[in-house]
Each structure stands twice: as structure tokens, then as C-alpha cells.
Design a protein around this motif. Structure first.
Motif, short mmCIF file in Angstrom:
data_model
loop_
_atom_site.label_atom_id
_atom_site.label_comp_id
_atom_site.label_asym_id
_atom_site.label_seq_id
_atom_site.Cartn_x
_atom_site.Cartn_y
_atom_site.Cartn_z
N THR A 256 -45.21 -8.86 4.20
CA THR A 256 -46.22 -9.82 4.64
C THR A 256 -46.49 -9.71 6.13
O THR A 256 -47.65 -9.68 6.58
CB THR A 256 -45.78 -11.26 4.30
OG1 THR A 256 -45.57 -11.38 2.89
CG2 THR A 256 -46.81 -12.28 4.74
N SER B 254 -48.19 -6.34 6.92
CA SER B 254 -49.58 -6.39 6.49
C SER B 254 -50.45 -7.12 7.50
O SER B 254 -51.57 -6.68 7.82
CB SER B 254 -49.68 -7.08 5.12
OG SER B 254 -51.03 -7.21 4.71
N ALA B 255 -49.94 -8.22 8.04
CA ALA B 255 -50.69 -8.97 9.05
C ALA B 255 -50.87 -8.15 10.32
O ALA B 255 -51.96 -8.13 10.91
CB ALA B 255 -49.97 -10.28 9.36
N SER C 295 -51.85 -12.76 4.04
CA SER C 295 -50.55 -12.71 4.72
C SER C 295 -50.26 -14.01 5.47
O SER C 295 -49.16 -14.57 5.36
CB SER C 295 -50.51 -11.53 5.69
OG SER C 295 -50.66 -10.31 5.00
#
Length: 508
Positions: free
Chosen positions: A210, A213-214, A245
Motif C-alpha cells: 500500500t 503503491s502510494a 492506497s
């Protein structure tokens, strides 16, 4: 006649002086209004086609032709790229006040983060000053660093015990996951007084995915950054990735906020600043009619701290281990120093790092070759400013390519080689004063988490080298170790590093 001659001579002298001053002023004005050189531009798209998926590399290559300060047109976005220590000093120190604004991109703006974030707010904002001061005093001051020292030690010892279990099973370890779990638990305990990660579950992996991904969504090239009117189309999917995210992370933060308030833990800790966690301090500021913060502010500040704190430190540790596994002699030299200083039956402590100069050099060399933020966070010119004789117009995006500076052959001998020895006997550090090595930035925008990051990475690395020898799995040889990288705001190793720990001593 003599009087007339003297007058004529005086007038002639005045005329010549005036011409000289006009000429000099004219030349100065021309110099000060000249844009930095740059590659030819196509209509409409400008230089977008020259950016590619690894901008730090493509911009470094272009700078070899167009110089240490280079201008680009990226659609509607004017950009200047900095690729030398001298130019970096101008941006990060000389003109720090003018160039300390931020150029936020579409994925940051799509959920309003630029309006409340300590990373993205302009320093002229009173809110930025309040959030910055809060972050420094409650997280990274010498008093707080001392108060959380035992916590860092405990979490690194848990990492060592996990590695010991893997060693007993002769099992290859995902270095990225293990280091992220350690850093995550350090940060989550400082923030919430709980562990968020576990070495033996997928929970940490999901959290890591997460965060990564951000960071990738925030840093990847995006058409919406070059042509803002295209933002609603989300052509690269960065908006979707960012929202997905951040929604996951905000749900975690809201859970802790609600639990704190419901359990009244805020009031239990409020009298002892050094034993309360960061969320306690934030909730105190959100109390009453004249509250300085609300829950939305708190969630976005926690987002800054988690994304900047976890991902960068864990990726640096992974790069350091990858480089050492690629250079066995260097690893042996680092281990020999640690063994000599700590002894055969000791425990690695934070205080030992100051007497491990070669280990410190390994960390600096890792920052040089693999800076967490290869282009730093984009700056914005608040007004016209002259840098190295060139004009940087107002509202221009300024990118400091610390990755390119770290590999500049005019600055570093054998720049692509991993050679920690280059730092031995040299007074150079990563604290923003030596502009050939500024992985944390400099000036008022220097990363406030620098003290925690350096301590955490150094302690983890020293512990892994002291308690274990290391080998690559499945017949992989050091010369063939994959060092590919993936660009985002932070620079990740594309393929996760796996290594087998071979226990050489037990932790006390």
C-alpha cells in the motif's frame, strides 16, 4: 584653450563611463534574463518524450549535453533540472527562501493532500510552520530520539531473532519485507504504541504494498502533470492507485484515533510528554474550541510520517545489503570492523555506530548510489530568481537530481562503483551541508526525519552484519545480482532481494 580642453576631456570621460555602465548593465540584464540551456522542444509536448519511465536517468543523460542547470518544457509545465553540487547549493541554500515552495502533482492534489501536508504546503504558510515544529519537537528532537532509543533497540533485536529462525531453517529471507516490518513497527510504536507489522504474516506485506503503491503513484510521470486539463481522465491510473492506497491507510489511522478517544488514553498520557505517543500529542492539539488541528489534519500528517518514514529507510537497507552481497570483500571489511569493536559476545547498540567509521561509510555510499528520493521532492520558484547566471522564472518546477550528482565523474572517482573507502577521512555527511551528498535535501525543506532514518538504518545494518554471515540463494553469484530499479518519489529495487542468513553468534 586649456580650460576648454579640460572640460572636453571631463565630458568625454563622463560619456565613456556612462557607455561602459550602460553596456555592463545591459550585459547583466541579458545574462539574468537568459533561460538555462536545454534540448530542442516539439510543439505542444515540449520535451515529454525525453523523460521515460526513469526520469532520474534520462535527465542525467540530457544534462551531460546541456549542463548542470537545464531547462525543459513538459507540456504546460516549465522545469529546471539541477545536476551539480554548485547548482544544488544555489537552490538549497543561497536561494532557499525563493525556491522552497512545492510543485504538487495531480495524484497529490486529487485528494487534497497538498492543502494540509507538511511535505507539500509552502513554508510561507503558518500551518506549515506549526506542523513542521510539531513533527520536529514530538518526533525527531534529541529528547524524543533518546526517549525512543530503547524501542528501536527492541525492534531490531526482534529482527535478529526472526533472522535466526530463518537461519535454522536455511531459508532465504525477503530483505525488503523484513526491513520494512522492522521500520514499520518502530514507526507505529512511536505513533500509536502498537506493532502494525509481523514477520510471519502477510499483514506487513499488504501494508508495504500500500505504501509503495502510494509512493509510485506520487512520483510516476503522468500526462495530468503536464496537461492539467487531462486530470479527470486519469490516463495512467495514478489517481485511482493513490486514492485506493490512501483510503486504506486513512482507515487504519481512523481506527487508532477512535480507539484513543474512546479509551481516554489521551488524558492518561497528557502529563508526561516523553512517555506519550505521537497521536496523543496530536489529539491534545485537537481539543477545545480553539483547537489547532482537526482529525483530517491528523490523518494527513500521519500519512506523511508513515509514507516518508517506512518506505525510505527499508529500501535503503535493502540497497545496502544488495551492494554488500555484490561486493563480498566490502562486506567482510564491514563485518571485521563491527566484530573488532563489539567483541565476540556483545550486543550492537546505537552508541556503537559513532565508533564504526567503515559502517558509516557503507551507509553514506548507499545514499550516494541509491538516494531514496532521486529527484528530491519538486520545488517551485515563488518568484524570478537567478541561479548560476541563468533566470529561473516564477512558477517553474525545480528538480534537484541528487542521483545524478552522486554519480558525477567530475565529483566522484569511479562514480558507479560501490566504494565506501571514498568517505574514510573525509568530513562529509548527509545533513544537507555537503551538496555533493544531499539525499535528505537541504535548507528549510530538509527531511525532518533524517536523525531517525540514519540511526535506524545504521543499527539494522550493523546488527545483520554482526550476528550473521550472508549468502545468495539458489546458486546466484554476486556478479549476477540484479540491481534494477523502479522509479517513484522513492527509488525501489525492482526485484526483491533474497538472501540466506548464516548465524555466527546468538543475541543475548
Amino acid at each position: 584653450m586649456e580650460i576648454i580642453s579640460e572640460k572636453a576631456l571631463f565630458l568625454l570621460s563622463c560619456f565613456i563611463s556612462s557607455c561602459f555602465l550602460i553596456l555592463a548593465t545591459s550585459r547583466f540584464r541579458r545574462r539574468a534574463t537568459t533561460l538555462p540551456p536545454g534540448p530542442p522542444r516539439f510543439p505542444i509536448i515540449g520535451n515529454i518524450h525525453q523523460i521515460g519511465k526513469n526520469p532520474h536517468r534520462s535527465l542525467a543523460n540530457l544534462s551531460k549535453t546541456y549542463g548542470p542547470i537545464m531547462s525543459l518544457k513538459l507540456g504546460c509545465l516549465d522545469s529546471v533540472v539541477i545536476t551539480s553540487p554548485e547548482a544544488a547549493r544555489e537552490v538549497l541554500k543561497t536561494h532557499d527562501q525563493t525556491l522552497s515552495g512545492r510543485k504538487s502533482n495531480d495524484s497529490i492534489q486529487c485528494f487534497g493532500h497538498h492543502e494540509v501536508s507538511v511535505i507539500w504546503l509552502p513554508p510561507s504558510s503558518p500551518r506549515w510552520r506549526m506542523l513542521r515544529k510539531l513533527s520536529v519537537t514530538q518526533l525527531f528532537s534529541p529528547e524524543r530520539m533518546e526517549a525512543t532509543k530503547t524501542l528501536r533497540m527492541k525492534k531490531v533485536q526482534e529482527l535478529v531473532r526472526f533472522m535466526t529462525e530463518c537461519s535454522e531453517r536455511e531459508e532465504a529471507v525477503d530483505i525488503s519485507h523484513a526491513s520494512f516490518t522492522t521500520v514499520l513497527n518502530i514507526i507505529s510504536n512511536i505513533m500509536f504504541s502498537v506493532d502494525l507489522g509481523s514477520y510471519d504474516s502477510e499483514k506487513s506485506s499488504r501494508f508495504q504494498d500500500t505504501v509503495v503503491s502510494a509512493m509510485e503513484a506520487a512520483g510516476k510521470p503522468d500526462a495530468a502533470n503536464y496537461f492539467p486539463f487531462l486530470g479527470f481522465l486519469d490516463l495512467q491510473g495514478n489517481r485511482r492507485a493513490m486514492k485506493a492506497s490512501t483510503d486504506k491507510l486513512f482507515r487504519v489511522f481512523r481506527g487508532f484515533i477512535d480507539a484513543k478517544i474512546a479509551g481516554k488514553s489521551l488524558w492518561n498520557h497528557s502529563k508526561n510528554v516523553l512517555t506519550s505517543d505521537f497521536l496523543d500529542a496530536l489529539l491534545l492539539l485537537a481539543e477545545g474550541d480553539e483547537a489547532e488541528l482537526d482529525n483530517n489534519d491528523i490523518e494527513h500528517l500521519l500519512l506523511d510520517m508513515f509514507t516518508a518514514g517506512t518506505d525510505t529507510s527499508s529500501s535503503t537497507l535493502e540497497w545496502a545489503m544488495a551492494e554488500l552481497l555484490s561486493n563480498p570483500k566490502t562486506m567482510a571489511k564491514a563485518q571485521e570492523e563491527i566484530d573488532r569493536v563489539i567483541g565476540q559476545n556483545g550486543v550492537v547498540q546505537e552508541r556503537d555506530i559513532s565508533v564504526l567509521p567503515y559502517l558509516q561509510a557503507v551507509v553514506k555510499e548507499t545514499f550516494r548510489l541509491h538516494p531514496s528520493a532521486p529527484l528530491l521532492v519538486p520545488r517551485n520558484a515563488e518568484s524570478d530568481v537567478e541561479v548560476l547566471g541563468f533566470m529561473v522564472p516564477k512558477d517553474t518546477q525545480v528538480l534537484v537530481n541528487v542521483w545524478a550528482i552522486g554519480r558525477d565523474p567530475s565529483v566522484w572517482e569511479n562514480p558507479t562503483r560501490f566504494e565506501p573507502e571514498r568517505f574514510l577521512g573525509r568530513e562529509i555527511d548527509v545533513k544537507g551541508r555537503d551538496y555533493e551528498l544531499t539525499p535528505f535535501g537541504g535548507g528549510r525543506r530538509i527531511c525532518p526525519g533524517l536523525p531517525l532514518a540514519v540511526k535506524t538504518v545504521s543499527l539494522m545494518l550493523a546488527s545483520l552484519l554482526y550476528y550473521f554471515d550472508w549468502k545468495l540463494p539458489n546458486g546466484v553469484v554476486s556478479e549476477d545480482l540484479d540491481m534494477d530499479e523502479t522509479f517513484g518519489i522513492t527509488l525501489h529495487k525492482t526485484n526483491t532481494l533474497y538472501a540466506v542468513p548464516v548465524q555466527k553468534r546468538t543475541i543475548n
